[in-house]
Design an enzyme around this catalytic site. Structure first.
Site, PDB file in Angstrom:
ATOM      1  N   THR A 228     -10.885  -6.132   5.690  1.00 24.52           N
ATOM      2  CA  THR A 228     -11.323  -6.061   4.293  1.00 24.52           C
ATOM      3  C   THR A 228     -12.447  -7.056   4.038  1.00 24.52           C
ATOM      4  OG1 THR A 228     -10.481  -5.828   2.055  1.00 24.52           O
ATOM      5  CG2 THR A 228      -9.728  -7.747   3.240  1.00 24.52           C
TER       6      THR A 228
ATOM      7  N   ARG B 279     -10.900   5.924   8.437  1.00 24.53           N
ATOM      8  CA  ARG B 279     -10.406   4.577   8.747  1.00 24.53           C
ATOM      9  C   ARG B 279      -9.982   4.508  10.211  1.00 24.53           C
ATOM     10  NH1 ARG B 279     -12.380   4.168   4.580  1.00 24.53           N
ATOM     11  NH2 ARG B 279     -11.685   3.170   2.666  1.00 24.53           N
TER      12      ARG B 279
ATOM     13  N   GLY C 232     -14.257   0.877  -5.180  1.00 21.48           N
ATOM     14  CA  GLY C 232     -14.210  -0.162  -4.149  1.00 21.48           C
ATOM     15  C   GLY C 232     -14.002   0.364  -2.751  1.00 21.48           C
TER      16      GLY C 232
ATOM     17  N   ASP D 129       9.196 -21.296   1.595  1.00 22.69           N
ATOM     18  CA  ASP D 129       7.857 -20.917   1.130  1.00 22.69           C
ATOM     19  C   ASP D 129       6.796 -21.654   1.935  1.00 22.69           C
ATOM     20  OD1 ASP D 129       5.414 -20.765  -0.550  1.00 22.69           O
ATOM     21  OD2 ASP D 129       6.802 -19.820  -1.970  1.00 22.69           O
TER      22      ASP D 129
ATOM     23  N   LYS E 249      -8.979 -14.198   2.415  1.00 24.15           N
ATOM     24  CA  LYS E 249      -8.982 -14.105   3.889  1.00 24.15           C
ATOM     25  C   LYS E 249     -10.224 -14.810   4.449  1.00 24.15           C
ATOM     26  CE  LYS E 249      -5.155 -11.944   4.634  1.00 24.15           C
ATOM     27  NZ  LYS E 249      -4.042 -12.672   5.249  1.00 24.15           N
TER      28      LYS E 249
ATOM     29  N   ASN F  34      -6.474  -0.831  10.097  1.00 23.51           N
ATOM     30  CA  ASN F  34      -5.411  -0.264   9.242  1.00 23.51           C
ATOM     31  C   ASN F  34      -4.092  -0.145  10.008  1.00 23.51           C
ATOM     32  OD1 ASN F  34      -8.082   0.512   8.009  1.00 23.51           O
ATOM     33  ND2 ASN F  34      -6.711   1.312   6.452  1.00 23.51           N
TER      34      ASN F  34
ATOM     35  N   TYR G  49      -8.489 -10.572  -2.778  1.00 26.96           N
ATOM     36  CA  TYR G  49      -7.718 -10.604  -1.531  1.00 26.96           C
ATOM     37  C   TYR G  49      -8.643 -10.894  -0.346  1.00 26.96           C
ATOM     38  CZ  TYR G  49      -5.303  -8.734   2.578  1.00 26.96           C
ATOM     39  OH  TYR G  49      -4.769  -8.564   3.838  1.00 26.96           O
TER      40      TYR G  49
ATOM     41  N   SER H 265      -8.355  -9.874   8.084  1.00 23.96           N
ATOM     42  CA  SER H 265      -8.405  -8.457   7.718  1.00 23.96           C
ATOM     43  C   SER H 265      -9.827  -7.922   7.756  1.00 23.96           C
ATOM     44  CB  SER H 265      -7.849  -8.295   6.305  1.00 23.96           C
ATOM     45  OG  SER H 265      -8.083  -6.985   5.849  1.00 23.96           O
TER      46      SER H 265
ATOM     47  N   GLY I  33       8.131  -9.534   7.497  1.00 24.97           N
ATOM     48  CA  GLY I  33       7.318  -8.458   6.922  1.00 24.97           C
ATOM     49  C   GLY I  33       7.029  -7.342   7.924  1.00 24.97           C
TER      50      GLY I  33
ATOM     51  N   ASN J 121       0.288   1.443  -2.200  1.00 23.43           N
ATOM     52  CA  ASN J 121      -1.151   1.547  -2.472  1.00 23.43           C
ATOM     53  C   ASN J 121      -1.878   2.225  -1.332  1.00 23.43           C
ATOM     54  OD1 ASN J 121      -1.144  -0.127  -4.874  1.00 23.43           O
ATOM     55  ND2 ASN J 121      -0.608  -1.794  -3.474  1.00 23.43           N
ATOM     56  N   ASN J 122      -1.301   2.147  -0.152  1.00 28.82           N
ATOM     57  CA  ASN J 122      -2.019   2.595   1.048  1.00 28.82           C
ATOM     58  C   ASN J 122      -1.630   4.026   1.418  1.00 28.82           C
ATOM     59  OD1 ASN J 122      -1.434  -0.663   1.701  1.00 28.82           O
ATOM     60  ND2 ASN J 122      -3.529   0.080   1.833  1.00 28.82           N
TER      61      ASN J 122
HETATM   62  P1  NAD Z   1       4.150  -7.969   4.427  1.00 28.94           P
HETATM   63  O1  NAD Z   1       4.064  -8.164   2.962  1.00 28.94           O
HETATM   64  O2  NAD Z   1       5.053  -6.923   4.942  1.00 28.94           O
HETATM   65  O3  NAD Z   1       4.482  -9.354   5.167  1.00 28.94           O
HETATM   66  C1  NAD Z   1       4.140 -10.598   4.633  1.00 28.94           C
HETATM   67  C2  NAD Z   1       5.372 -11.470   4.709  1.00 28.94           C
HETATM   68  O4  NAD Z   1       5.057 -12.750   4.142  1.00 28.94           O
HETATM   69  C3  NAD Z   1       6.554 -10.910   3.928  1.00 28.94           C
HETATM   70  O5  NAD Z   1       7.724 -10.964   4.722  1.00 28.94           O
HETATM   71  C4  NAD Z   1       6.660 -11.834   2.723  1.00 28.94           C
HETATM   72  O6  NAD Z   1       7.983 -11.942   2.237  1.00 28.94           O
HETATM   73  C5  NAD Z   1       6.123 -13.138   3.299  1.00 28.94           C
HETATM   74  N1  NAD Z   1       5.599 -14.058   2.287  1.00 28.94           N
HETATM   75  C6  NAD Z   1       4.817 -13.761   1.223  1.00 28.94           C
HETATM   76  N2  NAD Z   1       4.557 -14.890   0.529  1.00 28.94           N
HETATM   77  C7  NAD Z   1       5.171 -15.911   1.180  1.00 28.94           C
HETATM   78  C8  NAD Z   1       5.279 -17.298   0.940  1.00 28.94           C
HETATM   79  N3  NAD Z   1       4.687 -17.876  -0.112  1.00 28.94           N
HETATM   80  N4  NAD Z   1       6.003 -18.040   1.800  1.00 28.94           N
HETATM   81  C9  NAD Z   1       6.621 -17.480   2.860  1.00 28.94           C
HETATM   82  N5  NAD Z   1       6.569 -16.158   3.127  1.00 28.94           N
HETATM   83  C10 NAD Z   1       5.843 -15.383   2.299  1.00 28.94           C
HETATM   84  O7  NAD Z   1       2.652  -7.703   4.937  1.00 28.94           O
HETATM   85  P2  NAD Z   1       2.127  -7.252   6.358  1.00 28.94           P
HETATM   86  O8  NAD Z   1       1.525  -5.910   6.202  1.00 28.94           O
HETATM   87  O9  NAD Z   1       3.147  -7.483   7.390  1.00 28.94           O
HETATM   88  O10 NAD Z   1       0.920  -8.292   6.505  1.00 28.94           O
HETATM   89  C11 NAD Z   1       1.036  -9.511   7.225  1.00 28.94           C
HETATM   90  C12 NAD Z   1      -0.273 -10.254   7.147  1.00 28.94           C
HETATM   91  O11 NAD Z   1      -1.314  -9.420   7.652  1.00 28.94           O
HETATM   92  C13 NAD Z   1      -0.694 -10.632   5.729  1.00 28.94           C
HETATM   93  O12 NAD Z   1      -1.293 -11.905   5.765  1.00 28.94           O
HETATM   94  C14 NAD Z   1      -1.726  -9.571   5.376  1.00 28.94           C
HETATM   95  O13 NAD Z   1      -2.655 -10.042   4.439  1.00 28.94           O
HETATM   96  C15 NAD Z   1      -2.373  -9.319   6.728  1.00 28.94           C
HETATM   97  N6  NAD Z   1      -2.981  -7.999   6.834  1.00 28.94           N
HETATM   98  C16 NAD Z   1      -2.238  -6.870   6.578  1.00 28.94           C
HETATM   99  C17 NAD Z   1      -2.827  -5.620   6.655  1.00 28.94           C
HETATM  100  C18 NAD Z   1      -2.044  -4.388   6.326  1.00 28.94           C
HETATM  101  O14 NAD Z   1      -2.661  -3.349   6.028  1.00 28.94           O
HETATM  102  N7  NAD Z   1      -0.721  -4.381   6.384  1.00 28.94           N
HETATM  103  C19 NAD Z   1      -4.180  -5.508   6.999  1.00 28.94           C
HETATM  104  C20 NAD Z   1      -4.906  -6.673   7.287  1.00 28.94           C
HETATM  105  C21 NAD Z   1      -4.292  -7.916   7.199  1.00 28.94           C
HETATM  106  N1  UDP Z   2      -6.273   7.099   0.296  1.00 30.64           N
HETATM  107  C1  UDP Z   2      -6.000   8.302  -0.349  1.00 30.64           C
HETATM  108  N2  UDP Z   2      -4.876   8.375  -1.120  1.00 30.64           N
HETATM  109  C2  UDP Z   2      -4.000   7.341  -1.261  1.00 30.64           C
HETATM  110  C3  UDP Z   2      -4.291   6.124  -0.585  1.00 30.64           C
HETATM  111  C4  UDP Z   2      -5.437   6.044   0.178  1.00 30.64           C
HETATM  112  O1  UDP Z   2      -6.764   9.264  -0.249  1.00 30.64           O
HETATM  113  O2  UDP Z   2      -3.002   7.459  -1.985  1.00 30.64           O
HETATM  114  C5  UDP Z   2      -7.469   7.025   1.164  1.00 30.64           C
HETATM  115  C6  UDP Z   2      -8.435   5.911   0.818  1.00 30.64           C
HETATM  116  O3  UDP Z   2      -9.394   6.355  -0.131  1.00 30.64           O
HETATM  117  C7  UDP Z   2      -9.061   5.589   2.183  1.00 30.64           C
HETATM  118  C8  UDP Z   2      -7.909   5.872   3.166  1.00 30.64           C
HETATM  119  O4  UDP Z   2      -7.008   6.743   2.467  1.00 30.64           O
HETATM  120  O5  UDP Z   2     -10.107   6.481   2.475  1.00 30.64           O
HETATM  121  C9  UDP Z   2      -7.152   4.616   3.598  1.00 30.64           C
HETATM  122  O6  UDP Z   2      -6.748   3.897   2.429  1.00 30.64           O
HETATM  123  P1  UDP Z   2      -5.776   2.638   2.535  1.00 30.64           P
HETATM  124  O7  UDP Z   2      -5.577   2.134   1.139  1.00 30.64           O
HETATM  125  O8  UDP Z   2      -4.576   3.015   3.312  1.00 30.64           O
HETATM  126  O9  UDP Z   2      -6.597   1.604   3.412  1.00 30.64           O
HETATM  127  P2  UDP Z   2      -7.976   0.815   3.082  1.00 30.64           P
HETATM  128  O10 UDP Z   2      -8.760   1.647   2.120  1.00 30.64           O
HETATM  129  O11 UDP Z   2      -7.551  -0.485   2.527  1.00 30.64           O
HETATM  130  O12 UDP Z   2      -8.662   0.707   4.393  1.00 30.64           O
END
Ligand code: NAD
Ligand code: UDP
Length: 347
Positions: free
Chosen positions: A135, A239, A303, A65, A161, A187, A157, A133, A12, A206-207
């Site tokens: 979050t 953020r 949210g 998995d 966590k 972030n 979600y 996270s 990922g 979404n982000n």
């Molecule tokens: P990502 O989706 O790119 O990576 C997650 C990986 O897990 C993917 O490769 C996916 O294929 C694999 N996966 C999903 N379900 C699985 C399963 N059942 N078995 C095996 N593999 C599986 O996400 P990321 O952004 O790299 O996030 C990695 C971790 O960090 C996640 O746990 C996420 O919740 C956490 N996290 C991410 C963010 C963010 O903004 N990206 C922020 C805080 C925490």
């Molecule tokens: N945001 C935005 N437009 C988008 C996505 C996000 O204005 O299409 C804003 C959102 O309201 C927040 C910031 O960008 O203030 C970061 O959002 P993101 O979803 O990336 O992270 P999170 O809110 O989960 O920290």
């Protein structure tokens, strides 16, 4: 011989960058991923960047998995030397989807973690770094946010966590020998400076950051800014954006700290301590890509918090780690990735 690590979800976004940093640091890796949200191409490029040839035993991939005891067992058995530690990235991360599909989120994120811990015990491995996270702070009352702030997630979600953090604490308390780090990411954005690996979300992002990069490259028409009436200097949400390579190095620091220490439990924020508004990010990205980013201001997103910024001082004290890369570098590297790979890995 170098130590072997199991990296779940290593294909990922964050996992792939962390795999590269860990390979460059000399670890051998077994990656377990079911590719639900990633591509095997990411790992091929990680190997290439690390200077490994095809089928190099230093990077082994198990397609499986994290909820499957059999797949986990296969990953542990396939390791060239016993697995010393696990970095657990595998999971689902889309907040909106978690509201619609809580059962799937609890299954993958919580049941998956429980199965992983059971497999670790069975194979005598008790060192784990977990992707938590920011979050789970929900709508924070205090900013910058210290780790002592209340855990009060506001979506499924975030609940998963918080549940896994609790599970890890319960397991670590139940028997001696566990070394656990829960890393609460703020972030994560940006990409490796080579532009070879980066974030490749499925469907409409979404982000903010991946949406913005897709607008810049022409895949989407314009960005929607979710509200300009927040109680922040320019009215848009603030953020703590952390370069994914800084985050990857945070994992390396956490592993080195745990592997060289007595059993312990760490819960640490990984962030920069600096906040940027949506308009700051748009401006910095426009500079990086040399073109304006079309956007319109729309209603607030339900949210959302006005401002979330880490207090990262505990991670600096405990790990000797801090972020080194600026928003300008985040945008430069994010653009290097998106411009060279307009459709991502095209899985
Ligand atoms: P990502 O989706 O790119 O990576 C997650 C990986 O897990 C993917 O490769 C996916 O294929 C694999 N996966 C999903 N379900 C699985 C399963 N059942 N078995 C095996 N593999 C599986 O996400 P990321 O952004 O790299 O996030 C990695 C971790 O960090 C996640 O746990 C996420 O919740 C956490 N996290 C991410 C963010 C963010 O903004 N990206 C922020 C805080 C925490
Ligand atoms: N945001 C935005 N437009 C988008 C996505 C996000 O204005 O299409 C804003 C959102 O309201 C927040 C910031 O960008 O203030 C970061 O959002 P993101 O979803 O990336 O992270 P999170 O809110 O989960 O920290």
């Amino acid at each position: 011989m170098s130590q072997t690590l199991l990296i779940t979800g290593g294909a990922g976004f964050i996992g792939s960058h962390t795999c590269l940093v860990l390979l460059e640091a000399g670890y051998r890796l077994v990656v377990l991923d079911n590719f639900a949200n990633s591509s095997v191409e990411a790992l091929r490029r990680v190997a290439e960047l690390a200077g490994l040839g095809p089928d190099d035993p230093r990077l082994q991939v198990v397609a499986g998995d994290v909820r499957s005891a059999e797949d986990l067992d296969r990953a542990f058995r396939q390791a060239p030397t016993p697995i010393e530690a696990v970095v657990h990235f595998a999971g689902l991360k889309a907040v909106g989807e978690s509201v619609a599909e809580p059962l799937i989120y609890w299954d993958v994120n919580v049941v998956g973690s429980q199965r992983l811990l059971a497999a670790m015990r069975a194979h005598g491995c008790r060192t784990v770094v977990f992707s938590s996270s920011a979050t789970l702070y929900g709508l924070p009352e205090q900013v910058p946010i210290p780790e002592t702030a209340p855990v009060q997630p506001i979506n499924p979600y975030g609940h998963t966590k918080a549940a896994v953090e609790q599970l890890l604490r319960d397991v670590a308390t139940s028997e001696p020998g566990w070394r656990v780090a829960c890393l609460r990411y703020f972030n994560p954005v940006g990409a490796h400076p080579s532009g070879r690996i980066g974030e490749d979300p499925n469907g409409i992002p979404n982000n903010l950051f991946p949406f913005l990069t897709q607008v810049a490259v022409g895949r989407r028409n314009q960005l929607q800014v979710f509200g300009d009436d927040w109680p922040t200097p320019d009215g848009t949400g603030v953020r703590d954006y952390i370069h994914v390579m800084d985050l990857a190095e945070g994992h390396q620091a956490a592993l080195e700290t745990l592997l060289g220490a007595e059993p312990q439990q760490l819960t640490l924020n990984l962030g920069s301590g600096t906040g940027h508004s949506v308009l700051d990010v748009i401006e910095a990205f426009a500079q990086a890509c040399g073109r304006p980013i079309p956007y319109s201001v729309v209603a607030r997103r339900p949210g959302d918090a006005a401002r979330t910024v880490a207090d990262p001082s505990l991670a600096t004290t405990r790990l000797g780690w801090r972020t080194r890369r600026s928003l300008t570098e985040i945008c430069r590297d994010g653009w290097a990735w998106q411009s060279a790979n307009p459709s991502g890995y095209t899985r």
